[in-house]
Design a protein around this motif. Structure first.
Motif, PDB file in Angstrom:
ATOM      1  N   UNK A   1       0.800  -1.061  -0.051  1.00  0.00           N
ATOM      2  CA  UNK A   1      -0.050   0.017  -0.006  1.00  0.00           C
ATOM      3  C   UNK A   1       0.873   1.239   0.179  1.00  0.00           C
ATOM      4  N   UNK A   2       0.328   2.101  -0.758  1.00  0.00           N
ATOM      5  CA  UNK A   2       1.397   3.369  -0.940  1.00  0.00           C
ATOM      6  C   UNK A   2       0.098   4.691  -0.720  1.00  0.00           C
ATOM      7  N   UNK A   3       0.333   5.438  -0.015  1.00  0.00           N
ATOM      8  CA  UNK A   3      -0.806   6.500   0.284  1.00  0.00           C
ATOM      9  C   UNK A   3      -0.296   7.644  -0.595  1.00  0.00           C
ATOM     10  N   UNK A   4      -0.735   7.698  -1.751  1.00  0.00           N
ATOM     11  CA  UNK A   4      -0.207   8.877  -2.878  1.00  0.00           C
ATOM     12  C   UNK A   4      -0.659  10.038  -2.435  1.00  0.00           C
ATOM     13  N   UNK A   5      -1.772  10.017  -1.903  1.00  0.00           N
ATOM     14  CA  UNK A   5      -1.940  11.754  -1.567  1.00  0.00           C
ATOM     15  C   UNK A   5      -1.375  12.149  -0.460  1.00  0.00           C
TER      16      UNK A   5
END
Length: 488
Positions: free
Chosen positions: A38-42
């Motif tokens: 998972x990567x929290x792009x925002x």
């Protein structure tokens, strides 16, 4: 080891430099087969980071702590703590590391912190310092949901599989959580400083906390007392928000209470389903010390432990110092009660006027109603949004005692509740316990689709959408009693 070919990121080492007494330089364990889950792009963009860089092999190693930016000094932080009321003088980051501090485009300072990065000198007993994928995804979804609900919280930047197998009750896939927070200063940090360095070290730490979190306190006649009063206010507001949303932290030890007023360390946390003030979900909370209804009392108790470390800084005279501490701590109950009543009135669409005794009575009595009828907490308030628009059937269908519910509804409707306000206060979607477990079990088997859909629901919690009906429904009866675990 530093590597100039890594993605461009600037991490300060302020805490590591200023407090060598409260930290140990340490390195994350090398991951056997790292993979981004998972990567929290925002959030990455908010921090001034390029999501594409973070998804590269170099970026993945950076998020794991296996590539350290030039000038950074990862450290395991030291702290003490009262765990279930018993004092432990040396706890610390047994499986976590502070990589450093990151400054975003707005000038805000964030800690970049790892969880599950391997055993440190603070690890206790036979702990391996690692983490399993499920608990790291739990913190990711809960912390991001809390952020979407407007509750101060640490945030999750990434979850990465390490390729290792961690042994718990059964073998599980290993993972690391990369998270950010205003800081990781805890009540336990002050307890450790007090125990090991006395008032001089506590003063330095207090000055650091003032500078980082409460700069206005620096202008007060007594900066340390102003700091303490600020932390009291922040915690009163935070715990009121927990109670209003039905959140149970589960392990409110002093080492899990942040000076910043953020929610941190999501371990055996849960959300109340059928309303029960005595709700306890943590498997290790055998006495119910951290039950839902006990959270304000425990927060006040933890703050008293913080005051104990600061007493010599409040005044040279011990009696006067104690009197000042008691006065400042005494504000907690009033501030918590005011925040809770104001928040409950907002949930009910009522006037915030503190002198309106009728609306205050209606707000207090809704808790009695919820408990007496074991109503689903989140569903009840969302259904009230419809009742405020004239359709009371969804909420009436929940009643076990329809006469009692109707009597309360009549009193409430007489106050002309504001439905639009209620839409902004009562979420349709929270991380319901059965859905969290379903998503984590699937992700542990390699299927992250349920996790992504749950995350999509809870990070936009106030807007009802087609295709998300199941995320607004209470747990089925087959789910049974719920129990959570620390994941250590």
């Amino acid at each position: 080891m530093s590597d100039t070919s890594q993605p461009d990121i600037a991490l300060d080492r302020r805490f590591a430099q200023e407090f060598p007494e409260l930290s140990i330089p340490w390195s994350a364990e090398e991951a056997a087969a790292p993979r981004l889950i998972m990567l929290n792009e925002p959030l990455a963009r908010l921090l001034g980071l390029d999501p594409a860089d973070l998804q590269s092999p170099d970026g993945v190693r950076l998020l794991l702590g296996n590539r350290v930016p030039r000038g950074a000094t990862p450290v395991a932080q030291a702290y003490s703590g009262h765990q279930f009321g018993s004092y432990s003088p040396r706890l610390g980051d047994g499986r976590a590391l502070l990589l450093g501090e990151l400054t975003d485009a707005e000038g805000q300072l964030w800690d970049m912190h790892l969880k599950g990065s391997g055993r440190t000198p603070f690890a206790r007993g036979g702990a391996d310092g690692k983490a399993a994928l499920g608990p790291m995804l739990r913190e990711y979804v809960i912390s991001e949901a809390m952020h979407a609900l407007g509750i101060p919280t640490s945030r999750s930047l990434a979850v990465l599989a390490t390729g290792d197998v961690v042994q718990r009750e059964k073998p599980l896939p290993g993972a690391v959580l990369t998270r950010v927070a205003a800081s990781h200063l805890r009540v336990g940090s002050f307890q450790y400083a007090h125990a090991t360095g006395g008032s001089e070290l506590v003063r330095r730490l207090a000055d650091h906390a003032v500078d980082r979190h409460y700069p206005g306190a620096a202008n007060a006649d007594n900066a340390c007392l102003a700091l303490f009063a600020s932390v009291v206010s922040a915690q009163a507001e935070l715990v009121a928000q927990w109670m209003l949303i039905g959140f149970v932290h589960g392990v409110m030890n002093t080492d899990n209470m942040a000076i910043s007023g953020e929610s941190i360390d999501y371990g055996p946390c849960a959300f109340v389903d059928a309303f029960d003030p005595a709700a306890v979900y943590s498997s290790i909370d055998q006495s119910g010390r951290y039950a839902y209804q006990s959270q304000p009392v425990v927060a006040e108790w933890n703050l008293a432990r913080l005051a104990e470390t600061l007493l010599p800084l409040f005044d040279d005279d011990a009696d006067e110092a104690l009197a000042l501490a008691q006065e400042a701590l005494g504000a907690f109950r009033c501030e918590y009660s005011a925040a809770w009543v104001l928040g409950m009135k907002a949930k009910l669409g009522l006037s915030p006027d503190p002198d309106d005794e009728t609306s205050t009575s209606v707000a207090n009595d809704v808790v009695v109603l919820l408990q007496a009828q074991s109503l689903d907490y989140t569903s009840f308030f969302r259904a009230l949004n419809h009742a405020a628009r004239g359709d009371a059937e969804p909420v009436r269908e929940m009643a076990l005692d329809l006469e009692a519910l109707d009597a309360w509804l009549d009193r409430w409707r007489d106050l002309a509740p504001n439905a639009e306000q209620m839409d902004r206060e009562n979420p349709a979607y929270i991380p319901r316990n059965h859905l969290v477990e379903e998503a984590l079990e699937a992700a542990t088997r390699g299927d992250t689709a349920p996790f992504h859909q749950l995350l999509e629901a809870v990070t936009d919690p106030y807007r009802e959408r087609e295709g998300f009906v199941r995320y607004a429904l209470p747990a089925p009866a087959s789910f049974g009693p719920y129990q959570t675990f620390c994941g250590t």
